[in-house]
Design a protein around this motif. Sequence first.
Motif, short mmCIF file in Angstrom:
data_model
loop_
_atom_site.label_atom_id
_atom_site.label_comp_id
_atom_site.label_asym_id
_atom_site.label_seq_id
_atom_site.Cartn_x
_atom_site.Cartn_y
_atom_site.Cartn_z
N LEU A 1 7.14 -16.68 50.42
CA LEU A 1 7.11 -15.68 50.07
C LEU A 1 6.02 -15.50 48.70
CD1 LEU A 1 10.79 -14.17 50.57
CD2 LEU A 1 8.62 -13.49 52.07
N ILE A 2 6.54 -16.80 47.91
CA ILE A 2 6.58 -16.74 46.19
C ILE A 2 5.26 -17.24 46.54
CG2 ILE A 2 7.17 -18.43 44.62
CD1 ILE A 2 9.30 -18.58 44.95
N SER A 3 4.54 -17.95 47.52
CA SER A 3 3.27 -18.61 47.69
C SER A 3 2.47 -17.69 48.49
CB SER A 3 3.10 -19.78 48.78
OG SER A 3 1.86 -20.24 49.15
N ARG A 4 3.20 -16.50 48.90
CA ARG A 4 2.07 -16.01 49.73
C ARG A 4 1.80 -14.37 49.08
NH1 ARG A 4 1.59 -13.35 55.61
NH2 ARG A 4 -0.32 -12.50 55.28
N PHE A 5 2.78 -13.97 48.09
CA PHE A 5 3.04 -13.01 48.35
C PHE A 5 3.42 -12.60 46.89
CE2 PHE A 5 4.46 -11.76 52.42
CZ PHE A 5 3.49 -11.48 52.83
N GLN A 6 3.25 -14.41 45.76
CA GLN A 6 4.10 -14.16 44.56
C GLN A 6 5.18 -13.21 43.75
OE1 GLN A 6 0.23 -13.05 45.46
NE2 GLN A 6 0.13 -15.74 45.57
N VAL A 7 5.81 -13.20 44.79
CA VAL A 7 6.95 -12.75 44.09
C VAL A 7 7.97 -14.04 43.07
CG1 VAL A 7 7.68 -11.44 46.08
CG2 VAL A 7 8.59 -13.50 46.01
N SER A 8 8.87 -12.85 42.18
CA SER A 8 10.01 -14.21 41.57
C SER A 8 10.50 -15.14 42.36
CB SER A 8 10.65 -12.91 40.44
OG SER A 8 11.61 -12.19 41.30
N VAL A 9 11.03 -15.83 42.16
CA VAL A 9 12.73 -17.06 42.40
C VAL A 9 13.39 -16.40 43.00
CG1 VAL A 9 14.07 -18.22 42.30
CG2 VAL A 9 12.32 -19.16 41.99
#
Length: 408
Positions: A253-261
């Motif tokens: 999720l972080i890598s593909r959509f740049q969401v927070s931890v």
Amino acid sequence: MGQTSTVATPLSAASSSRTLLRVLTAASFCHLLNDMVQSLLPSIYPILKSSFHLNFTQIGILTLTFQITASLLQPVIGHLGDRTPRPFALPIGMTFTLAGLLLLAVAPTFGWLIFAASFVGIGSAIFHPESSRIARMASGGHHGFAQSFFQVGGNAGSAIGPLLAAFIVLPRGQIGMAWFAIPALLAICILIWVGRWYRTTHANTAANKRPEVTPHTHLSRGKVIGAIAVLIALIFSKYFYLASLTSYYTFYLISRFQVSVRTSQELLFLFLAAVAAGTLIGGPVGDRYGRKYVIWVSILGVLPFTLILPHANLLWTAILTVIIGFVLASAFSAILVYAQELVPGRVGMISGLFFGFAFGMGGIGAAVLGKVADATSIIHVYQLCAYLPAIGLLTWLLPNLEPARKRP
């Protein structure tokens, strides 16, 4: 006298049913606490990755240590429990988990993290086959329901763990793990009570000498072994795929959509909550309609969704993972009870074998997929894993046990 006896018998049966329900609830609640504590390890991977400068391969090794320790020991502990009852093995197992948890909170190096993970694995190896035995003893004959009720506690704990990690561990860092010693201590106290019930119940059962009825005498040894092999292949499919989500979903999720931890952990919670809900369905449906049908739908049924997942946007990724978690989770209780019916009288060994293999596949999957992620990308991992549910086609090879057991 006759009237008193007539009244006393239903009252006694009702009291016995209430006791069984209390024991089953206690086992499920302790499963929740146990798996909640154990789920903290993958939940804090982003923290550990940053603090210890770990790569994906090292994270995979950390998961592998925990999972393989649990995997190798569980069948052995289950077999020993079949031969000699150990009523207080459960609080002992939770004590190992508590020790591993506290070590994780203060571990200064990657080597100490590995050591702590092995303690958590030992605790899991003791807890799962023995608590599964308790669930079957307290089932009142509704084995599928009892296993699902027991399993949903563990899955609920696994779902709660990442959410609590986001709000308790994340603000405090690694040392925040120590707060979870409180639920571990609570579980130890409850399991001591469960152990006393187990000791008394086993003594009464031994005195009455009522062995479990052996069904399915129409199956040859070769067919039973072949069916167990198919079930193990299905467990491989399920847990290898789940490893991609439980260990690497936050990174995806972080890598593909740049969401927070924090957002990634909240979405992981949604997936694990769906797993918990799906677990509760599989057992009762299997009791009513047959376990083979549940296995068909739960493994093969997720294939269209896993194939779409790598190409979905953030919203549909969240929706698809919830569907996948719900459907796929219904398999384990059905598989476990199906296997227990294939090999009656070996509840501990079968429970240990399947729990152990599930843990082992989760660990190996995490290590292999971590290596793949380092060599390619975390997105490529989900493109590869999408085809794993196709192994569900092997369900066709399972013998139909329905004629040999009483249908409603």
